[in-house]
Design a protein around this motif. Structure first.
Motif, PDB file in Angstrom:
ATOM      1  N   CYS A  27       0.841  -1.200   0.000  1.00  0.00           N
ATOM      2  CA  CYS A  27       0.000   0.000   0.000  1.00  0.00           C
ATOM      3  C   CYS A  27       0.876   1.249   0.000  1.00  0.00           C
ATOM      4  O   CYS A  27       0.667   2.171  -0.794  1.00  0.00           O
ATOM      5  N   ARG A  28       1.850   1.260   0.892  1.00  0.00           N
ATOM      6  CA  ARG A  28       2.725   2.417   1.023  1.00  0.00           C
ATOM      7  C   ARG A  28       3.546   2.613  -0.255  1.00  0.00           C
ATOM      8  O   ARG A  28       3.817   3.747  -0.661  1.00  0.00           O
ATOM      9  N   ALA A  29       3.904   1.504  -0.913  1.00  0.00           N
ATOM     10  CA  ALA A  29       4.667   1.589  -2.162  1.00  0.00           C
ATOM     11  C   ALA A  29       3.813   2.165  -3.298  1.00  0.00           C
ATOM     12  O   ALA A  29       4.344   2.789  -4.221  1.00  0.00           O
ATOM     13  N   THR A  30       2.497   1.980  -3.225  1.00  0.00           N
ATOM     14  CA  THR A  30       1.578   2.491  -4.242  1.00  0.00           C
ATOM     15  C   THR A  30       1.229   3.961  -4.004  1.00  0.00           C
ATOM     16  O   THR A  30       0.890   4.687  -4.945  1.00  0.00           O
ATOM     17  N   ASN A  31       1.337   4.419  -2.762  1.00  0.00           N
ATOM     18  CA  ASN A  31       0.904   5.776  -2.426  1.00  0.00           C
ATOM     19  C   ASN A  31       1.557   6.885  -3.250  1.00  0.00           C
ATOM     20  O   ASN A  31       0.853   7.819  -3.655  1.00  0.00           O
ATOM     21  N   PRO A  32       2.871   6.845  -3.558  1.00  0.00           N
ATOM     22  CA  PRO A  32       3.435   7.938  -4.378  1.00  0.00           C
ATOM     23  C   PRO A  32       2.745   8.062  -5.740  1.00  0.00           C
ATOM     24  O   PRO A  32       2.499   9.177  -6.218  1.00  0.00           O
ATOM     25  N   ALA A  33       2.404   6.938  -6.363  1.00  0.00           N
ATOM     26  CA  ALA A  33       1.712   6.987  -7.655  1.00  0.00           C
ATOM     27  C   ALA A  33       0.298   7.549  -7.486  1.00  0.00           C
ATOM     28  O   ALA A  33      -0.190   8.284  -8.354  1.00  0.00           O
ATOM     29  N   LEU A  34      -0.353   7.230  -6.363  1.00  0.00           N
ATOM     30  CA  LEU A  34      -1.687   7.788  -6.104  1.00  0.00           C
ATOM     31  C   LEU A  34      -1.609   9.296  -5.872  1.00  0.00           C
ATOM     32  O   LEU A  34      -2.483  10.038  -6.323  1.00  0.00           O
ATOM     33  N   VAL A  35      -0.565   9.746  -5.175  1.00  0.00           N
ATOM     34  CA  VAL A  35      -0.374  11.180  -4.943  1.00  0.00           C
ATOM     35  C   VAL A  35      -0.211  11.897  -6.285  1.00  0.00           C
ATOM     36  O   VAL A  35      -0.829  12.944  -6.530  1.00  0.00           O
ATOM     37  N   THR A  36       0.593  11.340  -7.173  1.00  0.00           N
ATOM     38  CA  THR A  36       0.790  11.925  -8.503  1.00  0.00           C
ATOM     39  C   THR A  36      -0.524  11.962  -9.270  1.00  0.00           C
ATOM     40  O   THR A  36      -0.881  12.985  -9.876  1.00  0.00           O
ATOM     41  N   LEU A  37      -1.264  10.858  -9.246  1.00  0.00           N
ATOM     42  CA  LEU A  37      -2.551  10.762  -9.925  1.00  0.00           C
ATOM     43  C   LEU A  37      -3.515  11.822  -9.383  1.00  0.00           C
ATOM     44  O   LEU A  37      -4.166  12.542 -10.147  1.00  0.00           O
ATOM     45  N   TYR A  38      -3.585  11.909  -8.065  1.00  0.00           N
ATOM     46  CA  TYR A  38      -4.469  12.870  -7.413  1.00  0.00           C
ATOM     47  C   TYR A  38      -4.104  14.300  -7.817  1.00  0.00           C
ATOM     48  O   TYR A  38      -4.975  15.085  -8.215  1.00  0.00           O
ATOM     49  N   ASN A  39      -2.819  14.631  -7.718  1.00  0.00           N
ATOM     50  CA  ASN A  39      -2.384  15.997  -8.040  1.00  0.00           C
ATOM     51  C   ASN A  39      -2.594  16.330  -9.519  1.00  0.00           C
ATOM     52  O   ASN A  39      -2.876  17.477  -9.860  1.00  0.00           O
ATOM     53  N   THR A  40      -2.474  15.332 -10.385  1.00  0.00           N
ATOM     54  CA  THR A  40      -2.637  15.551 -11.819  1.00  0.00           C
ATOM     55  C   THR A  40      -4.101  15.776 -12.199  1.00  0.00           C
ATOM     56  O   THR A  40      -4.403  16.600 -13.052  1.00  0.00           O
ATOM     57  N   TYR A  41      -5.017  15.053 -11.555  1.00  0.00           N
ATOM     58  CA  TYR A  41      -6.419  15.056 -12.005  1.00  0.00           C
ATOM     59  C   TYR A  41      -7.423  15.670 -11.041  1.00  0.00           C
ATOM     60  O   TYR A  41      -8.613  15.739 -11.371  1.00  0.00           O
ATOM     61  N   LYS A  42      -6.998  16.135  -9.861  1.00  0.00           N
ATOM     62  CA  LYS A  42      -7.980  16.660  -8.896  1.00  0.00           C
ATOM     63  C   LYS A  42      -8.736  17.875  -9.434  1.00  0.00           C
ATOM     64  O   LYS A  42      -9.916  18.042  -9.137  1.00  0.00           O
ATOM     65  N   GLU A  43      -8.088  18.692 -10.254  1.00  0.00           N
ATOM     66  CA  GLU A  43      -8.762  19.867 -10.816  1.00  0.00           C
ATOM     67  C   GLU A  43      -9.788  19.475 -11.879  1.00  0.00           C
ATOM     68  O   GLU A  43     -10.628  20.282 -12.260  1.00  0.00           O
ATOM     69  N   ARG A  44      -9.706  18.235 -12.374  1.00  0.00           N
ATOM     70  CA  ARG A  44     -10.636  17.765 -13.394  1.00  0.00           C
ATOM     71  C   ARG A  44     -11.704  16.838 -12.801  1.00  0.00           C
ATOM     72  O   ARG A  44     -12.375  16.109 -13.531  1.00  0.00           O
ATOM     73  N   GLY A  45     -11.855  16.844 -11.460  1.00  0.00           N
ATOM     74  CA  GLY A  45     -12.947  16.111 -10.829  1.00  0.00           C
ATOM     75  C   GLY A  45     -12.591  14.751 -10.265  1.00  0.00           C
ATOM     76  O   GLY A  45     -13.480  14.003  -9.870  1.00  0.00           O
ATOM     77  N   PHE A  46     -11.291  14.427 -10.202  1.00  0.00           N
ATOM     78  CA  PHE A  46     -10.881  13.143  -9.621  1.00  0.00           C
ATOM     79  C   PHE A  46     -10.618  13.323  -8.133  1.00  0.00           C
ATOM     80  O   PHE A  46     -10.006  14.303  -7.717  1.00  0.00           O
ATOM     81  N   ASN A  47     -11.085  12.398  -7.330  1.00  0.00           N
ATOM     82  CA  ASN A  47     -10.839  12.451  -5.888  1.00  0.00           C
ATOM     83  C   ASN A  47     -10.576  11.027  -5.395  1.00  0.00           C
ATOM     84  O   ASN A  47     -10.836  10.050  -6.096  1.00  0.00           O
ATOM     85  N   ILE A  48     -10.054  10.947  -4.203  1.00  0.00           N
ATOM     86  CA  ILE A  48      -9.762   9.666  -3.555  1.00  0.00           C
ATOM     87  C   ILE A  48     -10.294   9.744  -2.130  1.00  0.00           C
ATOM     88  O   ILE A  48     -10.286  10.810  -1.519  1.00  0.00           O
ATOM     89  N   VAL A  49     -10.752   8.623  -1.603  1.00  0.00           N
ATOM     90  CA  VAL A  49     -11.035   8.518  -0.172  1.00  0.00           C
ATOM     91  C   VAL A  49     -10.339   7.250   0.314  1.00  0.00           C
ATOM     92  O   VAL A  49     -10.499   6.177  -0.264  1.00  0.00           O
ATOM     93  N   GLY A  50      -9.517   7.415   1.340  1.00  0.00           N
ATOM     94  CA  GLY A  50      -8.788   6.285   1.902  1.00  0.00           C
ATOM     95  C   GLY A  50      -9.587   5.631   3.010  1.00  0.00           C
ATOM     96  O   GLY A  50     -10.142   6.323   3.875  1.00  0.00           O
ATOM     97  N   ILE A  51      -9.650   4.305   2.972  1.00  0.00           N
ATOM     98  CA  ILE A  51     -10.272   3.543   4.062  1.00  0.00           C
ATOM     99  C   ILE A  51      -9.160   2.700   4.665  1.00  0.00           C
ATOM    100  O   ILE A  51      -8.652   1.779   4.023  1.00  0.00           O
ATOM    101  N   SER A  52      -8.785   3.045   5.879  1.00  0.00           N
ATOM    102  CA  SER A  52      -7.636   2.397   6.507  1.00  0.00           C
ATOM    103  C   SER A  52      -8.037   1.197   7.346  1.00  0.00           C
ATOM    104  O   SER A  52      -8.999   1.245   8.103  1.00  0.00           O
ATOM    105  N   LEU A  53      -7.244   0.140   7.206  1.00  0.00           N
ATOM    106  CA  LEU A  53      -7.419  -1.053   8.027  1.00  0.00           C
ATOM    107  C   LEU A  53      -6.443  -1.032   9.201  1.00  0.00           C
ATOM    108  O   LEU A  53      -6.038  -2.062   9.722  1.00  0.00           O
ATOM    109  N   ASP A  54      -6.094   0.173   9.628  1.00  0.00           N
ATOM    110  CA  ASP A  54      -5.232   0.331  10.798  1.00  0.00           C
ATOM    111  C   ASP A  54      -6.025   0.086  12.080  1.00  0.00           C
ATOM    112  O   ASP A  54      -7.249   0.180  12.098  1.00  0.00           O
TER     113      ASP A  54
END
Length: 175
Positions: free
Chosen positions: A87-114
């Motif tokens: 999960c942590r290894a995937t997070n940098p790519a998600l951050v890039t995705l989020y920053n690239t597309y958030k202005e065009r209506g893309f969002n993320i919600v994290g559900i943690s199993l912590d």
């Protein structure tokens, strides 16, 4: 055995249904077949085309958040945990995705199993996760992940603006 196959992450809903449909009617009461039936029912909840069932859980700052209240033309529901290496290894790519597309209506919600609130918050901060986060701090017994039969992480569901599941377990590149 059927039960071992049931917990494989590479088997699709269609695969399970194909196996189930080959079971003779008189054998459908056998325990392994009942387990298979349960798995099919669970997987149908998160099938593409299904409406996402809303849940409300706590945020890192102690508020509550409804998953379907997170706005976006597309919202990625990301199941993860601070202790999960992949999960942590995937997070940098998600951050890039989020920053690239958030202005065009893309969002993320994290559900943690912590289960550890401090480690959860530390993981969010360390990885620079700016999108909404929720958890009930119940680990693998998280109400949302249990409902959606999440048995490994990271996993995700992509929702459209009507809360309909339009993608499942996509890589950041696929999204």
């Amino acid at each position: 055995s059927v039960v071992q196959a049931i917990n494989s992450s590479s088997i699709t809903l269609e695969d399970y249904e194909d196996v189930y449909n080959q079971v003779p009617e008189e054998d459908r009461t056998l325990p392994d077949v009942k387990t298979l039936e349960t798995k099919i029912t669970e997987l149908k909840k998160s099938a593409i085309g299904q409406s996402f069932t809303d849940f409300i859980q706590g945020t890192p700052d102690g508020d509550s958040l409804s998953i379907l209240s997170v706005e976006g033309a597309y919202v990625l529901v990301d199941f993860w945990a601070s202790w999960c290496g992949p999960c942590r290894a995937t997070n940098p790519a998600l951050v890039t995705l989020y920053n690239t597309y958030k202005e065009r209506g893309f969002n993320i919600v994290g559900i943690s199993l912590d289960q550890d609130r401090a480690k959860w918050i530390q993981g969010i901060e360390a990885d620079g996760l700016e999108w909404p986060q929720v958890s009930d701090l119940q680990g693998w017994r998280n109400e949302i992940s249990t409902f959606y039969a999440i048995q490994y992480i990271p996993q995700n569901l992509l929702l459209d603006d009507n809360g309909v599941i339009v993608g499942k377990n996509m890589t950041p590149e696929e999204i």
